[in-house]
Design an enzyme around this catalytic site. Sequence first.
Site, PDB file in Angstrom:
ATOM      1  N   SER A   1       0.833  -1.212   0.000  1.00  0.00           N
ATOM      2  CA  SER A   1       0.000   0.000   0.000  1.00  0.00           C
ATOM      3  C   SER A   1       0.863   1.255   0.000  1.00  0.00           C
ATOM      4  O   SER A   1       1.630   1.496   0.933  1.00  0.00           O
ATOM      5  CB  SER A   1      -0.914   0.004   1.230  1.00  0.00           C
ATOM      6  OG  SER A   1      -1.404   1.308   1.458  1.00  0.00           O
TER       7      SER A   1
ATOM      8  N   GLN B   1      -0.257   4.187   0.377  1.00  0.00           N
ATOM      9  CA  GLN B   1      -0.736   5.107   1.420  1.00  0.00           C
ATOM     10  C   GLN B   1      -0.033   4.804   2.747  1.00  0.00           C
ATOM     11  O   GLN B   1       0.402   5.725   3.441  1.00  0.00           O
ATOM     12  CB  GLN B   1      -2.251   4.980   1.577  1.00  0.00           C
ATOM     13  CG  GLN B   1      -3.003   5.492   0.360  1.00  0.00           C
ATOM     14  CD  GLN B   1      -4.507   5.415   0.508  1.00  0.00           C
ATOM     15  OE1 GLN B   1      -5.022   4.853   1.471  1.00  0.00           O
ATOM     16  NE2 GLN B   1      -5.220   5.971  -0.456  1.00  0.00           N
TER      17      GLN B   1
ATOM     18  N   ASP C   1      -6.566   0.753  -8.612  1.00  0.00           N
ATOM     19  CA  ASP C   1      -7.771   1.585  -8.721  1.00  0.00           C
ATOM     20  C   ASP C   1      -8.581   1.298  -9.982  1.00  0.00           C
ATOM     21  O   ASP C   1      -9.672   1.849 -10.163  1.00  0.00           O
ATOM     22  CB  ASP C   1      -7.375   3.072  -8.719  1.00  0.00           C
ATOM     23  CG  ASP C   1      -6.859   3.494  -7.354  1.00  0.00           C
ATOM     24  OD1 ASP C   1      -7.244   2.861  -6.353  1.00  0.00           O
ATOM     25  OD2 ASP C   1      -6.068   4.448  -7.292  1.00  0.00           O
TER      26      ASP C   1
ATOM     27  N   LYS D   1     -11.725  -0.191  -0.227  1.00  0.00           N
ATOM     28  CA  LYS D   1     -11.615   1.085  -0.944  1.00  0.00           C
ATOM     29  C   LYS D   1     -12.837   1.951  -0.611  1.00  0.00           C
ATOM     30  O   LYS D   1     -13.501   1.717   0.382  1.00  0.00           O
ATOM     31  CB  LYS D   1     -11.478   0.825  -2.450  1.00  0.00           C
ATOM     32  CG  LYS D   1     -10.186   0.094  -2.813  1.00  0.00           C
ATOM     33  CD  LYS D   1      -8.970   0.952  -2.528  1.00  0.00           C
ATOM     34  CE  LYS D   1      -7.671   0.219  -2.767  1.00  0.00           C
ATOM     35  NZ  LYS D   1      -6.515   0.996  -2.346  1.00  0.00           N
TER      36      LYS D   1
END
Length: 439
Positions: A166, A168, A319, A346
């Site tokens: 990830s 993020q 995504d 998500k």
Amino acid sequence: MVSIISIKSKKLSGEIFVPGDKSISHRALILGSCGIGETSIENLLESEDVLATMNALKSLGVNIKRRNSFWYVQGNGLGSLKSPNKVLYLGNSGTGVRLLMGLVSGCDITASFNGDESLNKRPMKRILTPLEQSGTQIISNEDKLPITINGSKIPIPIKYETSLSSAQVKSCVLLNGLTSTGNTIYLEPIKSRDHTERMLNYMGAKIFCKTHKNGSNKIELKGLPNLQGKHFNVPNDPSSAAFPLAAALLIPNSEITIKNVCINELRIGFYDSIKEMGGNVKFINKQNICGDTTADIKVKYSKLKGISVSPKRVPTMIDEFPIFCIVSCFADGKTTMNGIQDLRNKESDRIKEMVNNLKKFGFNISSSLDSITIIGNKNIDLSKEIIIDSKFDHRIAMSFLCLGFLMNKGVKVVNAETINTSFPNFYKTMETLGAKFKK
Ligand code: S3P
């Protein structure tokens, strides 16, 4: 509540620009606030998610202004943020909230974070665990928002190894490590998008990355770097480009070009998959902008065959799975996607939403905890009238609107305002190409 109906459209043609990259836009603002001196940003994505990050930074004392078409961030150096006098509201933005919590945790301040209905359901333990290791004090709602972060002036340098790939989480840990006196080490099983690393390096940080043959990746960041304000020219977003690209692939006789798109190798798994399916997709006019590669993407209507997407490719198209599912429904044979469990975390549970909604059209789609299988069928009955609830997920909304361009009675998407989080000009851009909506 905004409802939009996309309707059957004839061939798409022409050249378009999609907006600036969302990941890079968030980072340009956040990293700009850590630099010394002014950071200027060209082609910033002015969508709700990015504006939420910008407003949060302003509440943390950062001066950010627009002059003509550029944005300017006055950086005051590392650790210079001030405690805000209100709760920081990040709306729908997982990237905004997770990166900002990393930044705040490395400053001697307290800040509370909140989001919308969708963001408040999303898991935050993935970032709270490493932040706690670095000495951050956290009050959370069972590891979800609202969350209060009590940062530490000098975070403990951590070595953090995760089984989740990830960007993020990685970026949150690196931002926290900026004010630490030692080296922060981060290990991920498959390399995720590396914008934070590239942009930190560009601003003057000492950051070292080593990717192993098996795809695993190690990053080492030296604490207290001398970050200088810079100019960022944001390339256009490959995740937004995926929607017009998919529509052009599926609508007979279409041929379009999407200009100046970021083709960082960690962002183009969707395009690699489409090419593998036989899609006529070409990258032309390649350029280097601020350390990343861009290209114009040329795509023509194509006959596609099903493929198997391996877990190794997942982070590079994370995504794009909703729109990839739509494309796979029109490919010959079976398409399988494995290792996609995190899609359940998500903006919505994207596995559940794609499976349940595509079944309404009669498509043959099934799932397990971490996979989706689709048997393509170009001869599906296109005369049904279908309504989709976006569940406040922009990519679910845009994916089904693209499917509507093929349906005789179109597709109605409710709660379609969520598209403004990432692609404010979606309708106009699609209309430029010849796609049709009933508003
Ligand atoms: C992003 C990373 C991805 C992606 C998100 C943007 C980023 O999330 O889904 O839209 O800018 O770092 P994860 O890192 O959680 O997979």
